[in-house]
Design a protein around this motif. Structure first.
Motif, PDB file in Angstrom:
ATOM      1  N   GLN A  93       7.164   1.524 -11.151  1.00 42.03           N
ATOM      2  CA  GLN A  93       6.404   0.821 -10.120  1.00 42.03           C
ATOM      3  C   GLN A  93       6.068   1.750  -8.956  1.00 42.03           C
ATOM      4  OE1 GLN A  93       8.546  -3.536 -10.946  1.00 42.03           O
ATOM      5  NE2 GLN A  93       8.992  -2.367  -9.109  1.00 42.03           N
ATOM      6  N   VAL A  94       7.065   2.495  -8.506  1.00 42.03           N
ATOM      7  CA  VAL A  94       6.849   3.437  -7.404  1.00 42.03           C
ATOM      8  C   VAL A  94       5.846   4.509  -7.802  1.00 42.03           C
ATOM      9  CG1 VAL A  94       7.946   5.256  -6.030  1.00 42.03           C
ATOM     10  CG2 VAL A  94       9.090   3.053  -6.330  1.00 42.03           C
ATOM     11  N   LEU A  95       5.969   5.023  -9.031  1.00 45.04           N
ATOM     12  CA  LEU A  95       5.037   6.038  -9.524  1.00 45.04           C
ATOM     13  C   LEU A  95       3.608   5.499  -9.561  1.00 45.04           C
ATOM     14  CD1 LEU A  95       4.549   8.841 -10.742  1.00 45.04           C
ATOM     15  CD2 LEU A  95       5.040   7.867 -12.996  1.00 45.04           C
ATOM     16  N   ALA A  96       3.442   4.256 -10.020  1.00 45.65           N
ATOM     17  CA  ALA A  96       2.107   3.650 -10.099  1.00 45.65           C
ATOM     18  C   ALA A  96       1.509   3.466  -8.714  1.00 45.65           C
ATOM     19  CB  ALA A  96       2.191   2.311 -10.832  1.00 45.65           C
ATOM     20  N   ILE A  97       2.308   2.988  -7.763  1.00 47.02           N
ATOM     21  CA  ILE A  97       1.808   2.754  -6.405  1.00 47.02           C
ATOM     22  C   ILE A  97       1.439   4.069  -5.722  1.00 47.02           C
ATOM     23  CG2 ILE A  97       2.423   1.898  -4.115  1.00 47.02           C
ATOM     24  CD1 ILE A  97       4.210  -0.179  -5.527  1.00 47.02           C
ATOM     25  N   ILE A  98       2.313   5.077  -5.852  1.00 50.13           N
ATOM     26  CA  ILE A  98       2.040   6.378  -5.237  1.00 50.13           C
ATOM     27  C   ILE A  98       0.786   7.006  -5.842  1.00 50.13           C
ATOM     28  CG2 ILE A  98       2.865   8.754  -5.030  1.00 50.13           C
ATOM     29  CD1 ILE A  98       5.687   7.656  -4.805  1.00 50.13           C
ATOM     30  N   SER A  99       0.707   7.042  -7.167  1.00 50.81           N
ATOM     31  CA  SER A  99      -0.434   7.671  -7.844  1.00 50.81           C
ATOM     32  C   SER A  99      -1.729   6.942  -7.530  1.00 50.81           C
ATOM     33  CB  SER A  99      -0.192   7.684  -9.359  1.00 50.81           C
ATOM     34  OG  SER A  99       0.997   8.360  -9.675  1.00 50.81           O
ATOM     35  N   GLY A 100      -1.694   5.609  -7.613  1.00 50.69           N
ATOM     36  CA  GLY A 100      -2.896   4.826  -7.354  1.00 50.69           C
ATOM     37  C   GLY A 100      -3.395   4.977  -5.934  1.00 50.69           C
ATOM     38  N   ALA A 102      -2.827   7.490  -3.873  1.00 49.82           N
ATOM     39  CA  ALA A 102      -3.314   8.861  -3.689  1.00 49.82           C
ATOM     40  C   ALA A 102      -4.716   9.029  -4.284  1.00 49.82           C
ATOM     41  CB  ALA A 102      -2.343   9.843  -4.330  1.00 49.82           C
ATOM     42  N   ILE A 103      -4.925   8.509  -5.497  1.00 50.01           N
ATOM     43  CA  ILE A 103      -6.246   8.612  -6.141  1.00 50.01           C
ATOM     44  C   ILE A 103      -7.302   7.886  -5.316  1.00 50.01           C
ATOM     45  CG2 ILE A 103      -7.592   7.918  -8.166  1.00 50.01           C
ATOM     46  CD1 ILE A 103      -5.014   8.298  -9.817  1.00 50.01           C
ATOM     47  N   LEU A 104      -6.951   6.690  -4.843  1.00 54.47           N
ATOM     48  CA  LEU A 104      -7.891   5.913  -4.031  1.00 54.47           C
ATOM     49  C   LEU A 104      -8.249   6.630  -2.741  1.00 54.47           C
ATOM     50  CD1 LEU A 104      -9.439   3.285  -3.457  1.00 54.47           C
ATOM     51  CD2 LEU A 104      -7.328   2.341  -2.533  1.00 54.47           C
ATOM     52  N   SER A 105      -7.238   7.166  -2.052  1.00 56.92           N
ATOM     53  CA  SER A 105      -7.473   7.860  -0.791  1.00 56.92           C
ATOM     54  C   SER A 105      -8.274   9.135  -0.996  1.00 56.92           C
ATOM     55  CB  SER A 105      -6.138   8.181  -0.113  1.00 56.92           C
ATOM     56  OG  SER A 105      -5.406   7.009   0.142  1.00 56.92           O
ATOM     57  N   MET A 106      -7.975   9.874  -2.062  1.00 53.69           N
ATOM     58  CA  MET A 106      -8.659  11.138  -2.328  1.00 53.69           C
ATOM     59  C   MET A 106     -10.114  10.925  -2.725  1.00 53.69           C
ATOM     60  SD  MET A 106      -6.462  13.754  -2.038  1.00 53.69           S
ATOM     61  CE  MET A 106      -6.891  15.022  -3.206  1.00 53.69           C
ATOM     62  N   LYS A 230      -2.797   0.891   2.926  1.00 51.59           N
ATOM     63  CA  LYS A 230      -4.034   1.663   2.777  1.00 51.59           C
ATOM     64  C   LYS A 230      -4.992   0.970   1.821  1.00 51.59           C
ATOM     65  CE  LYS A 230      -2.041   6.256   3.464  1.00 51.59           C
ATOM     66  NZ  LYS A 230      -1.879   7.579   2.844  1.00 51.59           N
ATOM     67  N   ILE A 231      -4.425   0.373   0.780  1.00 54.25           N
ATOM     68  CA  ILE A 231      -5.261  -0.297  -0.220  1.00 54.25           C
ATOM     69  C   ILE A 231      -6.035  -1.433   0.418  1.00 54.25           C
ATOM     70  CG2 ILE A 231      -5.205  -1.638  -2.357  1.00 54.25           C
ATOM     71  CD1 ILE A 231      -2.677  -0.052  -3.091  1.00 54.25           C
ATOM     72  N   PHE A 232      -5.347  -2.233   1.206  1.00 50.89           N
ATOM     73  CA  PHE A 232      -5.994  -3.373   1.847  1.00 50.89           C
ATOM     74  C   PHE A 232      -6.982  -2.923   2.926  1.00 50.89           C
ATOM     75  CE2 PHE A 232      -1.970  -4.925   0.150  1.00 50.89           C
ATOM     76  CZ  PHE A 232      -2.414  -5.991  -0.616  1.00 50.89           C
ATOM     77  N   SER A 233      -6.699  -1.782   3.564  1.00 49.26           N
ATOM     78  CA  SER A 233      -7.649  -1.227   4.532  1.00 49.26           C
ATOM     79  C   SER A 233      -8.955  -0.851   3.843  1.00 49.26           C
ATOM     80  CB  SER A 233      -7.054   0.001   5.228  1.00 49.26           C
ATOM     81  OG  SER A 233      -5.898  -0.341   5.953  1.00 49.26           O
TER      82      SER A 233
END
Length: 281
Positions: A93-100, A102-106, A230-233
């Motif tokens: 779960q933590v890996l999915a949230i961190i990766s997702g 990061a990809i979204l922000s990048m 960040k996702i909701f932002s």
């Protein structure tokens, strides 16, 4: 800075796990103070190292990855210092949230300068280490209080954390000769005091929710909330400002949301199982 936590006024709330009444403030009995010294120092250092990293040439991609990956050091700190245990599902779960995240922000914007200085990377790594120490110390404090059947009050945690952060911040700024310079600048620009007051008020309101999450749930849960905001932002910027994100960004969003949903479902199932075990006793 949440100094209301030192008051003797109590406010009744929901019942705690141990049957005691939960309060938002009013003094937590037998609350140890030593963990707040470590937590206050590590949090001040984390903020300082982050500022130094950006000032010493940390690139946008690395800064984004560091901000998105804050959950990892918090989890490691909870394991090493807090005595926490996690299952494979929680790691994924933590890996999915961190990766997702990061990809979204990048995917949102490109940086003209993609290279980071070695010093900048060192400082951001030190900031992440301090985040891990903070999470571990908070986890240990909550675990010790749970064993003692004491329910910590959010504003007590907020008060003593900010108190020791303030003390260390003043000592560090005095040792670096920045305290008098800062006060002199504010004296010559009185509007700064108004801005600082407004910033402090907003920070106090935000910290009320943060420390409620830490006190009632877990430092890792709090880190999850602060990471996924960040996702909701991004979603709000799409709805209200008409911003567009590429397909890569949507893939990152889907990955992060899947991790969040999995964590929520896991928490709900765990809560139901605990309720069933209590009713069957």
């Amino acid at each position: 800075m949440g100094l209301t936590g030192n008051g003797n006024v109590s406010a009744d709330g929901d019942d705690g796990v141990d049957g005691s009444t939960r309060k938002w403030w009013g003094g937590t009995p037998n609350l140890p103070k030593k963990p707040f010294i470590s937590s206050g120092f590590s949090q001040v250092c984390s903020k300082g190292f982050t500022s130094l990293a950006l000032a010493n040439g940390l690139s946008f991609p690395v800064a984004t990855l560091a901000k998105s990956g804050k959950m990892a050091p918090v989890m490691i700190g909870s394991l090493i210092l807090g005595g926490a245990t996690y299952g494979m599902r929680e790691y994924l779960q933590v890996l999915a949230i961190i990766s997702g995240t990061a990809i979204l922000s990048m995917s949102k914007k490109k940086s003209a300068e993609s290279e980071s200085t070695t010093l900048g990377v060192v400082f951001i790594l030190l900031a992440l280490v301090m985040d891990g120490i903070t999470g571990g110390v908070q986890k240990r404090l909550l675990a010790d209080m749970k064993r003692a059947k004491v329910t910590p009050q959010p504003y007590d945690l907020m008060t003593f954390t900010n108190l020791f952060m303030m003390i260390f911040a003043i000592l560090i700024s005095l040792s670096l000769g920045e305290f008098t310079k800062g006060m002199s600048y504010c004296s010559h620009n009185p509007k700064m005091f108004t801005l600082i007051w407004k910033f402090s008020m907003c920070s106090a309101v935000g910290q009320s929710f943060i420390f409620y999450t830490v006190a009632r749930f877990d430092p890792l849960v709090c880190s999850t909330v602060t990471t996924t905001r960040k996702i909701f932002s991004v979603l709000l910027s799409i709805v209200f400002k008409g911003h567009v994100i590429p397909g890569k960004g949507w893939a990152g969003l889907a990955l992060a949301v899947s991790g969040i949903i999995s964590e929520v479902v896991n928490k709900v199932q765990g809560s139901r199982n605990r309720m069933k075990s209590k009713t069957s006793m």
